[in-house]
Structure formats: structure tokens, C-alpha cells
Motif scaffolding. Structure first.
Motif, PDB file in Angstrom:
ATOM      1  N   LYS A 136      -5.738   4.197  -2.419  1.00 42.86           N
ATOM      2  CA  LYS A 136      -4.630   3.928  -1.512  1.00 42.86           C
ATOM      3  C   LYS A 136      -3.333   4.293  -2.200  1.00 42.86           C
ATOM      4  O   LYS A 136      -3.012   3.791  -3.283  1.00 42.86           O
ATOM      5  CB  LYS A 136      -4.595   2.454  -1.092  1.00 42.86           C
ATOM      6  CG  LYS A 136      -3.440   2.130  -0.152  1.00 42.86           C
ATOM      7  CD  LYS A 136      -3.534   2.897   1.160  1.00 42.86           C
ATOM      8  CE  LYS A 136      -2.347   2.619   2.080  1.00 42.86           C
ATOM      9  NZ  LYS A 136      -2.426   3.384   3.346  1.00 42.86           N
ATOM     10  N   PHE A 138       0.830   4.661  -1.516  1.00 40.92           N
ATOM     11  CA  PHE A 138       1.969   4.348  -0.657  1.00 40.92           C
ATOM     12  C   PHE A 138       3.108   5.326  -0.966  1.00 40.92           C
ATOM     13  O   PHE A 138       3.422   5.580  -2.126  1.00 40.92           O
ATOM     14  CB  PHE A 138       2.450   2.913  -0.891  1.00 40.92           C
ATOM     15  CG  PHE A 138       1.459   1.864  -0.480  1.00 40.92           C
ATOM     16  CD1 PHE A 138       1.327   1.489   0.845  1.00 40.92           C
ATOM     17  CD2 PHE A 138       0.641   1.261  -1.429  1.00 40.92           C
ATOM     18  CE1 PHE A 138       0.418   0.522   1.234  1.00 40.92           C
ATOM     19  CE2 PHE A 138      -0.270   0.289  -1.055  1.00 40.92           C
ATOM     20  CZ  PHE A 138      -0.392  -0.080   0.281  1.00 40.92           C
ATOM     21  N   THR A 140      -4.187  -5.419  -1.336  1.00 48.47           N
ATOM     22  CA  THR A 140      -4.313  -4.125  -0.657  1.00 48.47           C
ATOM     23  C   THR A 140      -5.756  -3.869  -0.265  1.00 48.47           C
ATOM     24  O   THR A 140      -6.046  -3.395   0.844  1.00 48.47           O
ATOM     25  CB  THR A 140      -3.810  -2.998  -1.568  1.00 48.47           C
ATOM     26  OG1 THR A 140      -2.419  -3.188  -1.832  1.00 48.47           O
ATOM     27  CG2 THR A 140      -4.012  -1.629  -0.922  1.00 48.47           C
ATOM     28  N   ASN A 187      -6.649  -5.831   2.778  1.00 52.65           N
ATOM     29  CA  ASN A 187      -6.041  -5.221   3.973  1.00 52.65           C
ATOM     30  C   ASN A 187      -6.835  -4.011   4.456  1.00 52.65           C
ATOM     31  O   ASN A 187      -6.968  -3.785   5.668  1.00 52.65           O
ATOM     32  CB  ASN A 187      -4.598  -4.816   3.680  1.00 52.65           C
ATOM     33  CG  ASN A 187      -3.668  -6.000   3.536  1.00 52.65           C
ATOM     34  OD1 ASN A 187      -3.960  -7.092   4.013  1.00 52.65           O
ATOM     35  ND2 ASN A 187      -2.553  -5.796   2.865  1.00 52.65           N
ATOM     36  N   LEU A 188      -7.361  -3.236   3.526  1.00 55.50           N
ATOM     37  CA  LEU A 188      -8.153  -2.062   3.905  1.00 55.50           C
ATOM     38  C   LEU A 188      -9.464  -2.485   4.554  1.00 55.50           C
ATOM     39  O   LEU A 188      -9.872  -1.913   5.573  1.00 55.50           O
ATOM     40  CB  LEU A 188      -8.431  -1.191   2.679  1.00 55.50           C
ATOM     41  CG  LEU A 188      -7.212  -0.581   1.965  1.00 55.50           C
ATOM     42  CD1 LEU A 188      -7.674   0.265   0.780  1.00 55.50           C
ATOM     43  CD2 LEU A 188      -6.372   0.251   2.924  1.00 55.50           C
ATOM     44  N   GLU A 211      -8.981  -3.615   8.028  1.00 57.52           N
ATOM     45  CA  GLU A 211      -8.424  -2.591   8.903  1.00 57.52           C
ATOM     46  C   GLU A 211      -6.978  -2.873   9.273  1.00 57.52           C
ATOM     47  O   GLU A 211      -6.477  -2.401  10.297  1.00 57.52           O
ATOM     48  CB  GLU A 211      -9.261  -2.402  10.175  1.00 57.52           C
ATOM     49  CG  GLU A 211     -10.676  -1.917   9.913  1.00 57.52           C
ATOM     50  CD  GLU A 211     -11.452  -1.656  11.195  1.00 57.52           C
ATOM     51  OE1 GLU A 211     -10.838  -1.288  12.220  1.00 57.52           O
ATOM     52  OE2 GLU A 211     -12.676  -1.818  11.173  1.00 57.52           O
ATOM     53  N   LEU A 212      -6.285  -3.620   8.430  1.00 59.94           N
ATOM     54  CA  LEU A 212      -4.849  -3.803   8.609  1.00 59.94           C
ATOM     55  C   LEU A 212      -4.095  -2.594   8.056  1.00 59.94           C
ATOM     56  O   LEU A 212      -2.906  -2.419   8.319  1.00 59.94           O
ATOM     57  CB  LEU A 212      -4.383  -5.076   7.900  1.00 59.94           C
ATOM     58  CG  LEU A 212      -5.007  -6.378   8.412  1.00 59.94           C
ATOM     59  CD1 LEU A 212      -4.526  -7.560   7.576  1.00 59.94           C
ATOM     60  CD2 LEU A 212      -4.680  -6.595   9.888  1.00 59.94           C
ATOM     61  N   ASP A 213      -4.801  -1.785   7.283  1.00 61.09           N
ATOM     62  CA  ASP A 213      -4.272  -0.538   6.751  1.00 61.09           C
ATOM     63  C   ASP A 213      -5.456   0.396   6.534  1.00 61.09           C
ATOM     64  O   ASP A 213      -6.611  -0.035   6.588  1.00 61.09           O
ATOM     65  CB  ASP A 213      -3.530  -0.791   5.426  1.00 61.09           C
ATOM     66  CG  ASP A 213      -2.511   0.296   5.105  1.00 61.09           C
ATOM     67  OD1 ASP A 213      -2.540   1.352   5.774  1.00 61.09           O
ATOM     68  OD2 ASP A 213      -1.718   0.101   4.171  1.00 61.09           O
ATOM     69  N   THR A 223      -6.227   5.974   1.739  1.00 62.58           N
ATOM     70  CA  THR A 223      -5.761   7.358   1.663  1.00 62.58           C
ATOM     71  C   THR A 223      -6.948   8.300   1.537  1.00 62.58           C
ATOM     72  O   THR A 223      -7.004   9.349   2.177  1.00 62.58           O
ATOM     73  CB  THR A 223      -4.820   7.522   0.454  1.00 62.58           C
ATOM     74  OG1 THR A 223      -3.746   6.584   0.569  1.00 62.58           O
ATOM     75  CG2 THR A 223      -4.241   8.926   0.401  1.00 62.58           C
TER      76      THR A 223
END
Length: 265
Positions: free
Chosen positions: A25, A27, A62, A65-66, A69-71, A74
Motif C-alpha cells: 500500500k 499513499f 492500514t 482497512n484493506l 475494504e475501507l481502502d 496498491t
């Protein structure tokens, strides 16, 4: 660049609740890009309690969150073979104008639980977290520990998805007991273990507290400092606090932090 968020048929993968393969991931872009996670491989089995441990900023939240599925990652693949996960944070974040029972009923409604039976199911979940008879109380009438119990019941309620009855539940917990006093925290840890054993839910639990990880986790996963990578795992950890294991993990955590400090110097 390949990114997928997959929920395969249960029959295809009954030994996996969640699987991360080569997950990264990043940012931002260009010179401002920050890599939070890099090449993370992690598998959580159905009914397994996994604790994520690491220094601040290593990507633990993080990762949750992945999975939730909140984010989106990459790069890499996330496979989830569970109900839609429930996320529980340090702040219970209850609706202050709703009673404890209504807070849980709201989660059931959003999860698609039929209107008929919602009140009974909410009462059942509150009983599970030992709040039987507290359905009519609003959050300000409850102690901090009791509010977290309501939050836990609400999280369990959100896993009750229509048509997902055969899939295991998944709880994603981001330091949910960090703000509680020591005695209440100890009680809540015991309650979580009891409920997890009863429901056989899969749990991915973020903490900075090594003793908490040792007490709760069937497996402890240590992440490096940013970018977060899996650097060590401890499996089949004891049910009770083990001073030797706590010392071993603390030593490895200090090593990870000092290595990062030297690289950043």
C-alpha cells in the motif's frame, strides 16, 4: 499492477478465512509517496485469533482497512472467505441518542437482517456480551467497559449478512481496549476470548501491548517499521501470560525499532 479483492465460494477454500498475497500500500505519488506496507503475505484460518504487533506507523491499521475494504491495496491480492467483516475501534462510537439495544438493531438492519426478529437478536447478542437487561440504557448511562461491550455486540451484529450464514464471521479489531483501565481491560480480554471461542469467529487484532498479544493471540505476527513487512511469527502461543515469551517478543520488537532508527539516521 494487479489488485483484487476476492470472496470465493466457501467450498473452494475452507482452510482460509483471509489471505493476503504480496500486498503493498502506497499513499501519494512521486516524491511525496509513502509506502505503508510492502510485500505482505499473511493467512488467517477460520476461527483463528491473530494479533498484529508492531511499532507506531508500521501499517497495522492500514492492513485492517484493506481487509475491511475501507481502502484498496496498491498491489497484491486479498482473498476473504468470510462474512463482510466487522470493525471495532478504540472509541465505541455508539449513537448517543439510541439505546444499547437500538444501537445493535441498527447494525442488524444495515447488515440486511430481517425486521422480524431484530429486537430478539439484539437482545441475544447483548446477553452474549453479558449486558442482559441493559437494552434500554443509552450510552451515557453505561460505563466505558459496558460501552465497549455494546460496541462488540454491534460488531457481531454486522456480520449477520443475509445469505452468508455458512461463512465464518470475521472481526477486525484496532486496539479496542487501549482506552480502558487495567482492570476493565483484563475483564474485556477474557470476555473476548470467551465469545470468540463460542462463535469460532476469525479475529485480526491490532495492539501495541505485547502482554495483550500473548494473552489473546493463537498466533502473533510482528511487522517491521514502515514499510510494514512480516518479520516474525509466533504460533500456538500459551493461553496465559508467559513472561519468557513476552521478553522474547519485546526483544525482537526493540530490535525492529532500533534497526529502523539506524536506517533513518
Amino acid at each position: 499492477m494487479s489488485v483484487t479483492l476476492d470472496q470465493p465460494d466457501l467450498a473452494q477454500s475452507t482452510d482460509v478465512a483471509v489471505q493476503l498475497s504480496g500486498v503493498a500500500k502506497v499513499f501519494g505519488h512521486g516524491r511525496d509517496a509513502v509506502t505503508a506496507l510492502e510485500n505482505v503475505d499473511l493467512t488467517v484460518a477460520p476461527g483463528e485469533f491473530v494479533c498484529l504487533l508492531g511499532a507506531s506507523g508500521c501499517g497495522k491499521s492500514t492492513m485492517l482497512n484493506l481487509v475491511a475494504e475501507l481502502d484498496a491495496p496498491t498491489t497484491g491480492t486479498i482473498t476473504r472467505n468470510t462474512t463482510r467483516p466487522a470493525v471495532m475501534f478504540q472509541d465505541p462510537a455508539l449513537m448517543p441518542w439510541l439505546t444499547a439495544g437500538r444501537n445493535v438493531e441498527l447494525a442488524l438492519r444495515l447488515a440486511g437482517f430481517p425486521r422480524t426478529g431484530r429486537r430478539e437478536k439484539a437482545a441475544e447478542l447483548l446477553k452474549l456480551v453479558r449486558l442482559e437487561g441493559q437494552e434500554r440504557k443509552r450510552p451515557h448511562e453505561l460505563s466505558g467497559g459496558m460501552r465497549q461491550r455494546v460496541a462488540l455486540a454491534r460488531s457481531l451484529a454486522s456480520t449477520h449478512r443475509t445469505g452468508a450464514e455458512d461463512r465464518p464471521a470475521l472481526l477486525l479489531m484496532d486496539e479496542p481496549f487501549a482506552a480502558l483501565d487495567a482492570m476493565t481491560k483484563d475483564v474485556m480480554q477474557g470476555e473476548l476470548l470467551r465469545i470468540q471461542a463460542q462463535l469460532q469467529s476469525s479475529v485480526l487484532f491490532v495492539t501495541h501491548d505485547v502482554r495483550e498479544a500473548v494473552r489473546l493471540g493463537q498466533r502473533i505476527v510482528l511487522l517491521s517499521s514502515r514499510p510494514g513487512r512480516v518479520v516474525r511469527e509466533w504460533q500456538d502461543t500459551p493461553d496465559e501470560d508467559s513472561p519468557d515469551l513476552v521478553d522474547e517478543i519485546n526483544a525482537k520488537l526493540r530490535e525492529v525499532i532500533s534497526t529502523h532508527a539506524r536506517k533513518s539516521a
